[in-house]
Design an enzyme around this catalytic site. Structure first.
Site, mmCIF file in Angstrom:
data_model
loop_
_atom_site.group_PDB
_atom_site.id
_atom_site.type_symbol
_atom_site.label_atom_id
_atom_site.label_comp_id
_atom_site.label_asym_id
_atom_site.label_seq_id
_atom_site.Cartn_x
_atom_site.Cartn_y
_atom_site.Cartn_z
ATOM 1 N N ARG A 177 0.846 -1.190 0.000
ATOM 2 C CA ARG A 177 0.000 0.000 0.000
ATOM 3 C C ARG A 177 0.885 1.244 0.000
ATOM 4 N NH1 ARG A 177 -2.252 -3.672 3.739
ATOM 5 N NH2 ARG A 177 -4.425 -4.249 3.283
ATOM 6 N N HIS A 302 -3.253 2.951 -6.433
ATOM 7 C CA HIS A 302 -3.709 1.779 -5.672
ATOM 8 C C HIS A 302 -3.993 0.591 -6.589
ATOM 9 C CE1 HIS A 302 -5.238 -0.129 -2.030
ATOM 10 N NE2 HIS A 302 -6.249 -0.605 -2.743
ATOM 11 N N ARG A 305 -1.715 -2.470 -6.679
ATOM 12 C CA ARG A 305 -1.932 -3.604 -5.760
ATOM 13 C C ARG A 305 -2.829 -4.657 -6.400
ATOM 14 N NH1 ARG A 305 -1.763 -4.438 -0.466
ATOM 15 N NH2 ARG A 305 -4.011 -4.666 -0.146
ATOM 16 N N HIS A 328 -4.415 -8.831 3.388
ATOM 17 C CA HIS A 328 -5.873 -8.728 3.484
ATOM 18 C C HIS A 328 -6.375 -9.511 4.689
ATOM 19 C CE1 HIS A 328 -6.585 -6.596 -0.174
ATOM 20 N NE2 HIS A 328 -6.097 -7.530 -0.953
ATOM 21 N N TYR A 337 -9.956 -12.053 -6.596
ATOM 22 C CA TYR A 337 -8.879 -12.154 -7.582
ATOM 23 C C TYR A 337 -8.847 -13.542 -8.217
ATOM 24 C CZ TYR A 337 -7.266 -7.758 -5.637
ATOM 25 O OH TYR A 337 -7.196 -6.457 -5.227
#
Length: 365
Positions: A177, A302, A305, A328, A337
């Protein structure tokens, strides 16, 4: 309980007998507690809730407190002066449907309101929560992200300021991040002497609180993690440390102009500017200039990521490995994903089938 005169004692006893006669008597202490509850305003309770809120046994982070207070002041204003016990379901429904047309923020504010009243119910300050608007917390459909290609990621990194080039590469290949990148210290990066392997340990992150850039712990417990550097980044990391990072173990890997953690503005810069005729007035700078150069002015930092998590899923990472890799705590995010990768595999199979040429078997005439 004592009284200063016999008359006052007799008056109190008469009142208690009257309540008993009408079947309305409750212990005096209980009645005092209810009176105090009715006096607590929503504003008072919410500010105390934010100040003392615990998440998995940990106090709210300063950035979260600031964010919740901002929501309270800007979104919950109609409730501020109302007694907590006086707020009804109808009040909440009117409030919800009168909010600005900002679906994500409105849903976020509603979820916060729901959590506040959940605590009020648990403390028996209200009998039941009035926060019950049908469909208000339905999960939004994730925004479709048009990812960069591997080549575009490299082009984006090369278009950045030299001292920020590695930020793009680490975000894209290590799923860091922005706050984690700007909070990295030299001692968080370990490279082997022969430069065949390396790791990054995420132990802190930079956040902005009340306009000041601060270092704090990662976003969640899942944010604490060690990531193995992809071999193709090892030389880039070595060169960056040698060129832009002081030798002090606590030195920031990506220092700001004042020695403090970088702010988003120092990295993002601004996009190129054009006049009404389309002529460029200013070339822009930073990430906004770089994304314009590669033809993707819509791409967000972002989103790197998302690129990283998608590449990991394509490479065969399990749900648990994806969660650990990206830091996460929500399994649904990691599974998203994997589902996206499965959809791409199905699409690939269909495209391959379209390329197949059916050859009719040869027969003698």
């Amino acid at each position: 309980m004592t009284f200063t005169t016999r008359e006052r004692a007799q008056g109190w006893l008469s009142d208690e007998l009257r309540l008993i006669e009408y079947s309305e008597w409750t212990p005096p202490a209980e009645r005092r507690r209810r009176t105090e509850q009715r006096a607590i305003t929503f504003d008072e309770f919410t500010r105390e809730w934010i100040d003392k809120r615990l998440v998995r046994g940990r106090p709210l982070k300063d950035r979260s407190k600031e964010h919740y207070l901002d929501i309270h002041e800007r979104w919950f204003a109609p409730f501020h002066d109302l007694p907590l016990t006086a707020i009804t379901t109808a009040d909440v429904e009117r409030w919800f449907h009168s909010r600005p047309d900002a679906p994500t923020m409105r849903t976020h504010a509603y979820s916060l309101l729901k959590a506040i009243f959940r605590t009020a119910v648990a403390r028996k300050l209200v009998k039941e929560s009035p926060v019950n608007v049908e469909g208000a917390t339905s999960r939004a459909v994730p925004k479709e992200i048009n990812l960069l290609t591997v080549a575009q990621v490299q082009e984006l990194a090369d278009a950045m300021r030299p001292q920020h080039r590695l930020m793009v590469l680490l975000a894209a290949w290590c799923s860091l991040r922005f706050g984690e990148l700007t909070g990295l210290r030299r001692r968080d990066i370990h490279l082997s002497d022969d430069l065949t392997e390396g790791t990054i340990t995420v132990e802190q992150a930079a956040v902005t609180v009340a306009g000041e850039r601060l270092l704090t712990t990662p976003k969640s417990l899942a944010g604490h993690r060690t990531i193995y550097l992809p071999p193709h980044l090892l030389e880039d990391v070595r060169q960056h440390l040698a060129t832009y990072t002081r030798s002090d173990p606590d030195a920031l890997v990506f220092p700001g102009t004042d020695g403090r953690p970088l702010t988003p503005g120092q990295v993002y810069g601004h996009a190129p500017r054009f006049d009404k005729k389309g002529n460029q007035k200013h070339p822009g700078n930073g990430f906004y200039k770089a994304r314009h150069q590669i033809g993707r002015p819509d791409f967000r930092f972002h989103d790197l990521r998302h690129f990283a998590a998608t590449m990991a899923a394509i490479s065969g990472a399990t749900t648990k490995e994806l969660m650990q890799f990206a830091g996460h705590s929500d399994i649904q995010v990691a599974m998203r994903y994997q589902e996206a990768v499965n959809d791409r595999k199905k699409d690939l199979a269909k495209r391959m089938a379209a390329l197949a040429v059916v050859v009719e078997p040869h027969t003698d005439s």
